[in-house]
Design a protein around this motif. Structure first.
Motif, PDB file in Angstrom:
ATOM      1  N   ALA A 136       0.725  -1.263   0.156  1.00  0.00           N
ATOM      2  CA  ALA A 136       0.158  -0.244  -0.251  1.00  0.00           C
ATOM      3  C   ALA A 136       0.565   1.342   0.475  1.00  0.00           C
ATOM      4  O   ALA A 136       0.791   1.682  -0.767  1.00  0.00           O
ATOM      5  CB  ALA A 136      -0.715   0.498   1.200  1.00  0.00           C
ATOM      6  N   ASN A 156       9.822   2.813   8.572  1.00  0.00           N
ATOM      7  CA  ASN A 156       8.753   1.016   8.903  1.00  0.00           C
ATOM      8  C   ASN A 156       9.803   0.690   9.998  1.00  0.00           C
ATOM      9  O   ASN A 156      11.064   0.883   9.525  1.00  0.00           O
ATOM     10  CB  ASN A 156       9.403   0.873   7.032  1.00  0.00           C
ATOM     11  CG  ASN A 156       8.549  -0.177   7.021  1.00  0.00           C
ATOM     12  OD1 ASN A 156       7.296  -0.339   7.514  1.00  0.00           O
ATOM     13  ND2 ASN A 156       8.944  -1.229   6.699  1.00  0.00           N
ATOM     14  N   ARG A 157       9.127  -0.492  10.030  1.00  0.00           N
ATOM     15  CA  ARG A 157       9.674  -0.788  10.715  1.00  0.00           C
ATOM     16  C   ARG A 157      10.838  -1.585  10.574  1.00  0.00           C
ATOM     17  O   ARG A 157      11.592  -1.927  11.722  1.00  0.00           O
ATOM     18  CB  ARG A 157       8.550  -1.952  11.894  1.00  0.00           C
ATOM     19  CG  ARG A 157       8.787  -3.248  12.834  1.00  0.00           C
ATOM     20  CD  ARG A 157       7.739  -4.454  12.741  1.00  0.00           C
ATOM     21  NE  ARG A 157       7.626  -4.899  11.802  1.00  0.00           N
ATOM     22  CZ  ARG A 157       6.575  -5.598  11.726  1.00  0.00           C
ATOM     23  NH1 ARG A 157       5.883  -6.238  12.746  1.00  0.00           N
ATOM     24  NH2 ARG A 157       5.944  -6.122  10.690  1.00  0.00           N
ATOM     25  N   THR A 158      11.399  -2.313   9.551  1.00  0.00           N
ATOM     26  CA  THR A 158      12.190  -3.048   8.904  1.00  0.00           C
ATOM     27  C   THR A 158      13.310  -1.593   8.184  1.00  0.00           C
ATOM     28  O   THR A 158      12.155  -1.869   6.500  1.00  0.00           O
ATOM     29  CB  THR A 158      11.142  -3.936   8.403  1.00  0.00           C
ATOM     30  OG1 THR A 158      10.408  -4.861   8.846  1.00  0.00           O
ATOM     31  CG2 THR A 158      12.835  -4.618   6.903  1.00  0.00           C
ATOM     32  N   ARG A 161      13.071  -1.784   4.416  1.00  0.00           N
ATOM     33  CA  ARG A 161      12.008  -2.143   2.710  1.00  0.00           C
ATOM     34  C   ARG A 161      12.125  -0.658   2.505  1.00  0.00           C
ATOM     35  O   ARG A 161      11.461  -0.045   1.711  1.00  0.00           O
ATOM     36  CB  ARG A 161      10.932  -2.456   3.722  1.00  0.00           C
ATOM     37  CG  ARG A 161       9.921  -3.726   2.640  1.00  0.00           C
ATOM     38  CD  ARG A 161       9.097  -4.628   3.342  1.00  0.00           C
ATOM     39  NE  ARG A 161       7.971  -4.390   2.669  1.00  0.00           N
ATOM     40  CZ  ARG A 161       7.135  -5.401   3.264  1.00  0.00           C
ATOM     41  NH1 ARG A 161       6.801  -5.197   3.956  1.00  0.00           N
ATOM     42  NH2 ARG A 161       6.168  -5.838   2.381  1.00  0.00           N
TER      43      ARG A 161
HETATM   44  P1  ATR Z   1       0.198  -3.605   2.930  1.00  0.00           P
HETATM   45  O1  ATR Z   1      -0.668  -4.346   1.104  1.00  0.00           O
HETATM   46  O2  ATR Z   1      -1.257  -3.429   3.528  1.00  0.00           O
HETATM   47  O3  ATR Z   1       0.960  -2.652   2.215  1.00  0.00           O
HETATM   48  P2  ATR Z   1       2.188  -5.562   3.588  1.00  0.00           P
HETATM   49  O4  ATR Z   1       2.969  -5.014   2.320  1.00  0.00           O
HETATM   50  O5  ATR Z   1       2.487  -6.988   4.191  1.00  0.00           O
HETATM   51  O6  ATR Z   1       0.773  -4.961   3.323  1.00  0.00           O
HETATM   52  O7  ATR Z   1       2.392  -4.067   4.370  1.00  0.00           O
HETATM   53  C1  ATR Z   1       2.510  -4.015   5.615  1.00  0.00           C
HETATM   54  C2  ATR Z   1       3.512  -2.999   6.322  1.00  0.00           C
HETATM   55  O8  ATR Z   1       3.024  -3.135   8.039  1.00  0.00           O
HETATM   56  C3  ATR Z   1       4.795  -2.782   6.789  1.00  0.00           C
HETATM   57  O9  ATR Z   1       5.201  -1.699   6.439  1.00  0.00           O
HETATM   58  C4  ATR Z   1       4.633  -3.622   8.147  1.00  0.00           C
HETATM   59  O10 ATR Z   1       6.190  -3.742   8.188  1.00  0.00           O
HETATM   60  P3  ATR Z   1       7.502  -4.209   7.718  1.00  0.00           P
HETATM   61  O11 ATR Z   1       7.489  -4.180   6.370  1.00  0.00           O
HETATM   62  O12 ATR Z   1       8.561  -4.170   8.880  1.00  0.00           O
HETATM   63  O13 ATR Z   1       7.126  -5.755   7.738  1.00  0.00           O
HETATM   64  C5  ATR Z   1       3.921  -2.760   8.448  1.00  0.00           C
HETATM   65  N1  ATR Z   1       2.980  -3.419   9.497  1.00  0.00           N
HETATM   66  C6  ATR Z   1       3.289  -4.413   9.891  1.00  0.00           C
HETATM   67  N2  ATR Z   1       2.134  -4.971  11.201  1.00  0.00           N
HETATM   68  C7  ATR Z   1       3.443  -4.098  11.648  1.00  0.00           C
HETATM   69  C8  ATR Z   1       3.845  -3.880  12.992  1.00  0.00           C
HETATM   70  N3  ATR Z   1       3.053  -4.634  14.389  1.00  0.00           N
HETATM   71  N4  ATR Z   1       4.685  -3.028  14.018  1.00  0.00           N
HETATM   72  C9  ATR Z   1       4.990  -2.039  12.837  1.00  0.00           C
HETATM   73  N5  ATR Z   1       4.537  -2.125  11.449  1.00  0.00           N
HETATM   74  C10 ATR Z   1       4.283  -3.019  11.193  1.00  0.00           C
END
Ligand code: ATR
Length: 295
Positions: A136, A156-158, A161
């Motif tokens: 997204a 971002n948490r990671t 990415r």
């Molecule tokens: P979407 O298509 O909805 O963007 P996605 O590609 O799985 O779904 O991305 C999810 C996002 O939410 C990512 O930025 C993810 O962070 P990571 O790249 O570190 O995984 C973030 N996200 C999901 N759970 C999280 C959490 N508990 N804390 C912080 N970020 C989170």
């Protein structure tokens, strides 16, 4: 409700899971309101069955489809053609079956932009902070860059990415996006300076409604704050922003306009957005705090 006839066409939702999706409600109301001889049905497609499901779209002459989690990226190699915008984002959420040629599009970014513009926010020249770097985030980041935003900050948490997304945005006409780890206190001045702060992470989504990607005292009164989460309609993130005097948007706005853009791709017609919006808000009102989720 549409009275299906032998001539009625089908639009399918392909995802896993799909049972809580609001798209069937939204699109069936839209097809009925605009006299389209189409029905929209959700299909739970396990990852191992995606290629077979796409072959089925062709074999059955199905008009088109939406694609949702977890298939938006994996679907690309199964398609006959991919729109350049979707190819850059690396994700497809809409398929049109043109004479048994499956072409993939991404309406998330354009739907997001339209929701901003309809509310009176022109991204041109604006400073934007994006929280998250998933699919997204990619869609909205490319859309904001194409709409001429002045700068993007990615957190971002990671962080790797986010760095990868920053690299993918090179050549999009922006200064190189600055990248932070989500929650890094060093980004507070960037948040305060931003015109638009956007949550694309799943933090705060039902049932984990106590989570939020930012402390609310980082917001500045008058900022625009957008949460792509729409369940609940007002997340903790948005409630904090509203209390600070920010202008807030829920993900229902993006859900609506990505759906409107998909409707136009399948039918060649303007979507009846007022009808679609009413159906979505009624459904969320009826299920507030419940498991409505995903496209
Ligand atoms: P979407 O298509 O909805 O963007 P996605 O590609 O799985 O779904 O991305 C999810 C996002 O939410 C990512 O930025 C993810 O962070 P990571 O790249 O570190 O995984 C973030 N996200 C999901 N759970 C999280 C959490 N508990 N804390 C912080 N970020 C989170």
């Amino acid at each position: 409700m549409i009275q299906a006839k032998a001539s009625t066409g089908l639009v399918a939702l392909l995802g896993h899971p799909v049972q809580h999706s609001l798209s069937p409600l939204m699109h069936n109301a839209a097809f009925a309101a605009s006299g389209q001889n189409l029905v929209y049905l959700a299909f739970d497609v396990e990852p191992g069955n995606l290629a077979a499901a796409l072959a089925g779209l062709k074999a059955l002459g199905i008009r088109g489809a939406n694609v949702t989690v977890p298939h938006k990226e994996a679907v690309i190699p199964c398609l006959d053609a991919v729109d350049p915008v979707a190819a850059r984002i690396g994700a497809v959420n809409t398929i049109v079956n043109e004479d048994r040629c499956l072409k993939g599009y991404n309406t998330d970014g354009s739907g997001f932009l339209r929701s901003l513009v309809e509310a009176g926010f022109d991204p041109a020249g604006k400073r934007v902070v994006i929280l998250g770097a998933g699919g997204a985030a990619r869609a909205v980041a490319f859309a904001l860059a194409a709409a001429g935003c002045a700068s993007l900050v990615l957190a971002n948490r990671t962080p790797e990415r986010a760095t990868e997304l920053a690299g993918a945005l090179a050549g999009a006409g922006l200064p190189a996006p600055v990248v932070y780890r989500l929650g890094d206190a060093g980004m507070r001045p960037e948040v305060e300076a931003a015109d638009l702060v956007l949550n694309t992470t799943s933090l705060g989504m039902w049932p984990r409604v106590e989570e939020t990607p930012l402390p609310p005292d980082w917001f500045r009164p008058g900022q625009w704050v957008y949460d792509l989460v729409y369940n609940p309609l007002e997340t903790k993130f948005l409630a904090g922003a509203r209390r600070r005097g920010c202008r807030v948007f829920s993900g229902l706005d993006m859900l609506l306009y990505q759906g409107a853009a998909a409707f136009t791709l399948w039918t060649g017609r303007e979507a009846p957005v007022a009808v679609m919006d009413r159906v979505l808000r009624e459904a969320m009102g009826a299920s507030s705090g419940g498991p409505a989720a995903g496209r």
